[in-house]
Design a protein around this motif. Structure first.
Motif, PDB file in Angstrom:
ATOM      1  N   LEU A 171       0.871  -1.173   0.000  1.00 15.49           N
ATOM      2  CA  LEU A 171       0.000   0.000   0.000  1.00 15.49           C
ATOM      3  C   LEU A 171       0.902   1.214   0.000  1.00 15.49           C
ATOM      4  O   LEU A 171       1.448   1.593   1.022  1.00 15.49           O
ATOM      5  CB  LEU A 171      -0.899   0.002   1.238  1.00 15.49           C
ATOM      6  N   THR A 172       1.132   1.781  -1.175  1.00 18.76           N
ATOM      7  CA  THR A 172       2.064   2.896  -1.292  1.00 18.76           C
ATOM      8  C   THR A 172       1.477   3.974  -2.170  1.00 18.76           C
ATOM      9  O   THR A 172       0.688   3.701  -3.074  1.00 18.76           O
ATOM     10  CB  THR A 172       3.392   2.429  -1.925  1.00 18.76           C
ATOM     11  N   PRO A 173       1.880   5.246  -1.931  1.00 20.33           N
ATOM     12  CA  PRO A 173       1.414   6.312  -2.812  1.00 20.33           C
ATOM     13  C   PRO A 173       1.994   6.126  -4.200  1.00 20.33           C
ATOM     14  O   PRO A 173       3.107   5.622  -4.354  1.00 20.33           O
ATOM     15  CB  PRO A 173       1.934   7.586  -2.139  1.00 20.33           C
ATOM     16  N   PHE A 174       1.267   6.534  -5.199  1.00 24.49           N
ATOM     17  CA  PHE A 174       1.715   6.376  -6.582  1.00 24.49           C
ATOM     18  C   PHE A 174       1.677   7.751  -7.216  1.00 24.49           C
ATOM     19  O   PHE A 174       0.636   8.401  -7.259  1.00 24.49           O
ATOM     20  CB  PHE A 174       0.795   5.399  -7.323  1.00 24.49           C
ATOM     21  N   SER A 175       2.804   8.204  -7.721  1.00 26.23           N
ATOM     22  CA  SER A 175       2.938   9.602  -8.128  1.00 26.23           C
ATOM     23  C   SER A 175       2.205   9.926  -9.417  1.00 26.23           C
ATOM     24  O   SER A 175       1.765  11.045  -9.613  1.00 26.23           O
ATOM     25  CB  SER A 175       4.423   9.951  -8.287  1.00 26.23           C
ATOM     26  N   HIS A 176       2.082   8.936 -10.333  1.00 24.82           N
ATOM     27  CA  HIS A 176       1.493   9.249 -11.637  1.00 24.82           C
ATOM     28  C   HIS A 176      -0.029   9.261 -11.554  1.00 24.82           C
ATOM     29  O   HIS A 176      -0.658   8.274 -11.273  1.00 24.82           O
ATOM     30  CB  HIS A 176       1.930   8.212 -12.666  1.00 24.82           C
ATOM     31  N   GLU A 182      -6.861 -10.719   2.250  1.00 25.85           N
ATOM     32  CA  GLU A 182      -5.587 -10.063   2.506  1.00 25.85           C
ATOM     33  C   GLU A 182      -5.620  -8.596   2.096  1.00 25.85           C
ATOM     34  O   GLU A 182      -5.139  -7.715   2.813  1.00 25.85           O
ATOM     35  CB  GLU A 182      -4.457 -10.791   1.771  1.00 25.85           C
ATOM     36  N   LEU A 183      -6.185  -8.337   0.904  1.00 25.03           N
ATOM     37  CA  LEU A 183      -6.276  -6.958   0.434  1.00 25.03           C
ATOM     38  C   LEU A 183      -7.213  -6.135   1.313  1.00 25.03           C
ATOM     39  O   LEU A 183      -6.948  -4.965   1.612  1.00 25.03           O
ATOM     40  CB  LEU A 183      -6.761  -6.932  -1.015  1.00 25.03           C
ATOM     41  N   MET A 184      -8.319  -6.742   1.713  1.00 23.95           N
ATOM     42  CA  MET A 184      -9.278  -6.023   2.552  1.00 23.95           C
ATOM     43  C   MET A 184      -8.636  -5.605   3.868  1.00 23.95           C
ATOM     44  O   MET A 184      -8.791  -4.460   4.323  1.00 23.95           O
ATOM     45  CB  MET A 184     -10.514  -6.898   2.801  1.00 23.95           C
ATOM     46  N   LYS A 185      -7.906  -6.517   4.475  1.00 24.25           N
ATOM     47  CA  LYS A 185      -7.242  -6.196   5.741  1.00 24.25           C
ATOM     48  C   LYS A 185      -6.243  -5.063   5.566  1.00 24.25           C
ATOM     49  O   LYS A 185      -6.152  -4.156   6.387  1.00 24.25           O
ATOM     50  CB  LYS A 185      -6.545  -7.440   6.285  1.00 24.25           C
ATOM     51  N   MET A 186      -5.486  -5.111   4.465  1.00 21.74           N
ATOM     52  CA  MET A 186      -4.488  -4.086   4.212  1.00 21.74           C
ATOM     53  C   MET A 186      -5.140  -2.718   3.997  1.00 21.74           C
ATOM     54  O   MET A 186      -4.679  -1.701   4.520  1.00 21.74           O
ATOM     55  CB  MET A 186      -3.667  -4.472   2.993  1.00 21.74           C
ATOM     56  N   ILE A 187      -6.225  -2.693   3.236  1.00 22.96           N
ATOM     57  CA  ILE A 187      -6.929  -1.432   2.976  1.00 22.96           C
ATOM     58  C   ILE A 187      -7.469  -0.840   4.277  1.00 22.96           C
ATOM     59  O   ILE A 187      -7.338   0.360   4.544  1.00 22.96           O
ATOM     60  CB  ILE A 187      -8.070  -1.669   1.963  1.00 22.96           C
ATOM     61  N   LEU A 188      -8.074  -1.686   5.105  1.00 26.17           N
ATOM     62  CA  LEU A 188      -8.648  -1.203   6.358  1.00 26.17           C
ATOM     63  C   LEU A 188      -7.579  -0.819   7.372  1.00 26.17           C
ATOM     64  O   LEU A 188      -7.868  -0.104   8.337  1.00 26.17           O
ATOM     65  CB  LEU A 188      -9.569  -2.279   6.955  1.00 26.17           C
ATOM     66  N   SER A 189      -6.344  -1.278   7.165  1.00 22.76           N
ATOM     67  CA  SER A 189      -5.257  -0.972   8.097  1.00 22.76           C
ATOM     68  C   SER A 189      -4.465   0.263   7.694  1.00 22.76           C
ATOM     69  O   SER A 189      -3.501   0.626   8.370  1.00 22.76           O
ATOM     70  CB  SER A 189      -4.307  -2.173   8.198  1.00 22.76           C
ATOM     71  N   ASP A 190      -4.830   0.914   6.590  1.00 26.34           N
ATOM     72  CA  ASP A 190      -4.088   2.083   6.114  1.00 26.34           C
ATOM     73  C   ASP A 190      -4.042   3.179   7.182  1.00 26.34           C
ATOM     74  O   ASP A 190      -5.060   3.569   7.741  1.00 26.34           O
ATOM     75  CB  ASP A 190      -4.756   2.638   4.853  1.00 26.34           C
ATOM     76  N   LYS A 191      -2.827   3.662   7.471  1.00 27.05           N
ATOM     77  CA  LYS A 191      -2.644   4.723   8.465  1.00 27.05           C
ATOM     78  C   LYS A 191      -2.100   6.006   7.849  1.00 27.05           C
ATOM     79  O   LYS A 191      -1.843   6.977   8.554  1.00 27.05           O
ATOM     80  CB  LYS A 191      -1.684   4.249   9.562  1.00 27.05           C
ATOM     81  N   ASN A 210     -21.376  -4.255   3.438  1.00 27.93           N
ATOM     82  CA  ASN A 210     -20.270  -3.705   2.642  1.00 27.93           C
ATOM     83  C   ASN A 210     -19.579  -2.616   3.450  1.00 27.93           C
ATOM     84  O   ASN A 210     -20.248  -1.803   4.101  1.00 27.93           O
ATOM     85  CB  ASN A 210     -20.765  -3.062   1.340  1.00 27.93           C
ATOM     86  N   LEU A 211     -18.266  -2.585   3.389  1.00 34.18           N
ATOM     87  CA  LEU A 211     -17.501  -1.460   3.904  1.00 34.18           C
ATOM     88  C   LEU A 211     -17.012  -0.649   2.706  1.00 34.18           C
ATOM     89  O   LEU A 211     -16.588  -1.228   1.698  1.00 34.18           O
ATOM     90  CB  LEU A 211     -16.308  -1.934   4.742  1.00 34.18           C
ATOM     91  N   TRP A 212     -17.071   0.669   2.818  1.00 29.37           N
ATOM     92  CA  TRP A 212     -16.718   1.521   1.680  1.00 29.37           C
ATOM     93  C   TRP A 212     -15.483   2.358   1.992  1.00 29.37           C
ATOM     94  O   TRP A 212     -15.368   2.929   3.071  1.00 29.37           O
ATOM     95  CB  TRP A 212     -17.878   2.452   1.327  1.00 29.37           C
ATOM     96  N   ARG A 213     -14.573   2.418   1.039  1.00 23.92           N
ATOM     97  CA  ARG A 213     -13.399   3.275   1.137  1.00 23.92           C
ATOM     98  C   ARG A 213     -13.194   3.994  -0.191  1.00 23.92           C
ATOM     99  O   ARG A 213     -13.870   3.724  -1.181  1.00 23.92           O
ATOM    100  CB  ARG A 213     -12.151   2.463   1.510  1.00 23.92           C
ATOM    101  N   TRP A 268     -12.012  -2.989  10.792  1.00 22.63           N
ATOM    102  CA  TRP A 268     -10.657  -3.440  11.111  1.00 22.63           C
ATOM    103  C   TRP A 268      -9.749  -2.214  11.204  1.00 22.63           C
ATOM    104  O   TRP A 268     -10.111  -1.127  10.761  1.00 22.63           O
ATOM    105  CB  TRP A 268     -10.140  -4.397  10.033  1.00 22.63           C
ATOM    106  N   GLY A 269      -8.573  -2.425  11.779  1.00 16.89           N
ATOM    107  CA  GLY A 269      -7.565  -1.370  11.822  1.00 16.89           C
ATOM    108  C   GLY A 269      -7.914  -0.267  12.807  1.00 16.89           C
ATOM    109  O   GLY A 269      -8.729  -0.443  13.718  1.00 16.89           O
ATOM    110  N   SER A 270      -7.301   0.881  12.589  1.00 19.41           N
ATOM    111  CA  SER A 270      -7.478   1.994  13.526  1.00 19.41           C
ATOM    112  C   SER A 270      -8.912   2.514  13.559  1.00 19.41           C
ATOM    113  O   SER A 270      -9.347   3.093  14.558  1.00 19.41           O
ATOM    114  CB  SER A 270      -6.528   3.147  13.164  1.00 19.41           C
ATOM    115  N   ARG A 271      -9.663   2.282  12.483  1.00 20.09           N
ATOM    116  CA  ARG A 271     -11.038   2.781  12.420  1.00 20.09           C
ATOM    117  C   ARG A 271     -12.060   1.709  12.785  1.00 20.09           C
ATOM    118  O   ARG A 271     -13.244   1.844  12.470  1.00 20.09           O
ATOM    119  CB  ARG A 271     -11.329   3.336  11.021  1.00 20.09           C
ATOM    120  N   ILE A 272     -11.609   0.663  13.453  1.00 19.12           N
ATOM    121  CA  ILE A 272     -12.557  -0.350  13.908  1.00 19.12           C
ATOM    122  C   ILE A 272     -13.597   0.310  14.810  1.00 19.12           C
ATOM    123  O   ILE A 272     -13.301   1.289  15.510  1.00 19.12           O
ATOM    124  CB  ILE A 272     -11.814  -1.484  14.651  1.00 19.12           C
ATOM    125  N   CYS A 273     -14.808  -0.184  14.777  1.00 19.53           N
ATOM    126  CA  CYS A 273     -15.923   0.442  15.504  1.00 19.53           C
ATOM    127  C   CYS A 273     -15.573   0.682  16.967  1.00 19.53           C
ATOM    128  O   CYS A 273     -15.227  -0.253  17.702  1.00 19.53           O
ATOM    129  CB  CYS A 273     -17.160  -0.443  15.400  1.00 19.53           C
TER     130      CYS A 273
END
Length: 554
Positions: free
Chosen positions: A6-11, A151-160, A428-431, A497-502
């Motif tokens: 999960l990294t910023p992408f400049s383009h 795996e992707l869902m966990k990573m997305i929800l864990s974004d800080k 559904n969780l939305w991001r 999940w992650g920092s925004r868990i309920c």
């Protein structure tokens, strides 16, 4: 094995800066042609007509860019990476198909089983079956990536890092609640730290007497209903409406120091608002729509004003009680919020009211629907109802459960977790990608919605086995972390999940365990012949036609 990054992408080929640049250059070209053809400032009518034509041309170009050029560029970028899905359909995207499929699914009940995905999430279910676990669809002009990979869902929800945020809310949706759930960045972090103390474990345990008082009051009422019935088969009670009343009373007592009767009108209005907002959420939205004074638009804002006025009165009443020394500021959520506001915190009175709106609605809906589905499942599976009852009677006897026994209720906990798996309160969780981002080898530009279908993951045989559609609480015998058939796979997201868990999940857990234990101590229950199995979503998952059960006293 899937590797996630999960990294910023400049383009970003269609950034706002580039659009503004093109807009500016266009203006220069227009001015050049105005000068070339010799249009003088003195010719005001000609200038006015020209300026209007220029304005109209720029407006049209902006609409064309937003409605067609930008979505097509985003679609091309995503398809170049091998992502399959529906093609962009200008303006409404897949909205009409989504609504048609939802209406078709909800038009008839389902058989008495737990395979609810085709009914509560038919569009996403078919998309994943057709295009795979990562696929593209369209909500209006906005591209949406459906991501049904654990795996992707966990990573997305864990974004800080703030790369992935909550989607910009439809203004109608924002009427239901703002507060903590819709803040981002430092403002969210400060508000979360502010509210956290109200949900510390010891603070919640101190609320147990209020939980018990509310549950006891409701159970006494049910006993009177059963006693007054002349039927030997038992008494029919719609537990959906009854448990909403119970949960509302708990929230009013523990969060606001009042009672259900004082907040009853607020809960009723929020239910009405939820229906109005759900309708708006699934409708085509375009900028300025909320300003059109249609009957439903007027009602949405009337309800919002009524709720805010009532909450303002509750807040002012609490303030007066605190000033007069009649109420402590640390006994409930509202008191804590007011204490922080008076200490010069950044919270305004409007912020306090929005947090109250959020907790009134989220705290009320979550536990009420969770308990409703639990009683339905235990009515369908009487063997587990009896196992849970025997555990409660063995640990508590005929005494009211208290805080000390909660961690000893293993079967009750297993049952509650399995209900959340099969009937997740949020399907559904939305991001939303606030910046261009690389996720699991996929480059996602800014402005793309991410749909994380928790209900699909909770029902996936890949993570839960071939019996994923069956009610088997024993999955959770060794806890949540060992419940799936895949080692180290997290596929259970009932509270996010992650920092925004309920923030209220422990509150809901305590209330659900106590309420279920007290109900099992006092009643046996089964499905009423009038029960219709029809899960559907109005913000949270609930039974479309109520939940009538037949109760008998033990």
């Amino acid at each position: 094995m899937l590797t996630c990054h999960l990294t910023p992408f400049s383009h970003n080929p269609i950034s706002k800066f580039q659009y503004k640049y093109v807009y500016f250059i266009s203006k220069l070209h227009i001015l050049h042609y105005v000068s070339k053809f010799g249009i003088m400032k003195e010719s005001i009518p000609m200038d006015l007509a020209l300026y209007l034509a220029i304005f109209f041309g720029l407006w049209v170009s902006q609409v064309v860019y937003s409605v067609y050029l930008k979505p097509k560029k985003l679609e091309k970028l995503l398809r170049q990476q091998g992502i399959k899905g529906t093609s962009y359909n200008p303006i409404h995207g897949d909205n009409l198909v989504m609504q048609e499929m939802a209406n078709e699914a909800l038009s008839k009940p389902m058989s008495l089983n737990h395979n609810i995905v085709p009914r509560v999430n038919p569009f996403v279910d078919q998309m994943v079956q057709k295009y795979g676990n990562i696929c593209l669809c369209w909500r209006g002009t906005r591209p949406t990536l459906i991501i049904a990979e654990a795996e992707l869902m966990k990573m997305i929800l864990s974004d800080k890092d703030g790369l992935i945020q909550k989607p910009p809310a439809n203004p109608f949706v924002a009427l239901l609640s703002l507060g903590l759930s819709n803040l981002e960045g430092q403002k969210w972090a400060k508000r979360r730290r502010l509210i956290n103390p109200a949900f510390h474990h010891q603070k919640l345990l101190g609320m147990v007497p209020e939980f018990i008082a509310s549950c006891g009051k409701r159970i006494d009422y049910w006993k009177k209903l059963v006693d007054s019935s002349s039927s030997a088969e038992g008494t029919e009670i719609d537990v959906s409406s009854e448990l909403h009343s119970l949960s509302a009373d708990v929230i009013a007592r523990t969060a606001f120091g009042s009672s259900y009767e004082e907040g009853k009108k607020i809960f009723q209005l929020q239910q009405e608002q939820a229906f109005l907002i759900n309708e708006a959420f699934h409708s085509l939205y375009f900028p300025g729509l909320r300003f059109i004074p249609t009957k439903k638009n007027r009602r949405r804002y009337e309800v919002d004003k009524e709720i805010k006025d009532m909450l303002r009165e509750i807040v002012n009443k609490k303030k007066r009680a605190m000033l007069d020394g009649e109420s402590s500021g640390d006994t409930d959520l509202l008191g804590l919020l007011l204490q922080c506001k008076e200490k010069g915190n950044e919270m305004s009175m409007d912020d306090v009211i929005e947090e109250c709106k959020l907790f009134y609605f989220a705290g009320h809906e979550t536990t009420a629907n969770w308990l409703t589905w639990t009683l339905i499942c235990l009515a369908i599976h009487p063997e587990w109802q009896e196992k849970a009852r025997q555990e409660v009677l063995q640990i508590c006897g005929d005494k009211t459960p208290d805080a000390d026994v909660l961690n000893r209720l293993k079967i009750v906990t297993m049952v509650l977790n399995e209900v959340l798996r099969l009937y997740p309160l949020v399907v559904n969780l939305w991001r939303y990608t606030a910046r261009a981002t690389r996720i699991g080898g996929i480059t996602i530009p800014a402005g793309v919605e991410l749909n994380l279908p928790t209900v699909l993951l909770h029902h996936s045989s890949e993570y839960w086995g071939d019996d994923a559609q069956e009610f088997k609480p024993e999955r959770f015998a060794e806890g949540v972390s060992k419940a799936t058939i895949k080692d180290q796979a997290t596929a259970f997201y009932p509270f996010g999940w992650g920092s925004r868990i309920c923030i209220g999940q422990n509150f809901a857990n305590i209330e659900a365990k106590l309420a279920l234990s007290m109900i099992l101590q006092n009643f046996s229950f089964k499905l009423s012949p009038s029960y219709v199995h029809a899960p559907y979503t109005i913000i949270s998952l609930q039974p479309q036609h109520g939940a009538p059960l037949i109760f008998q006293k033990i």
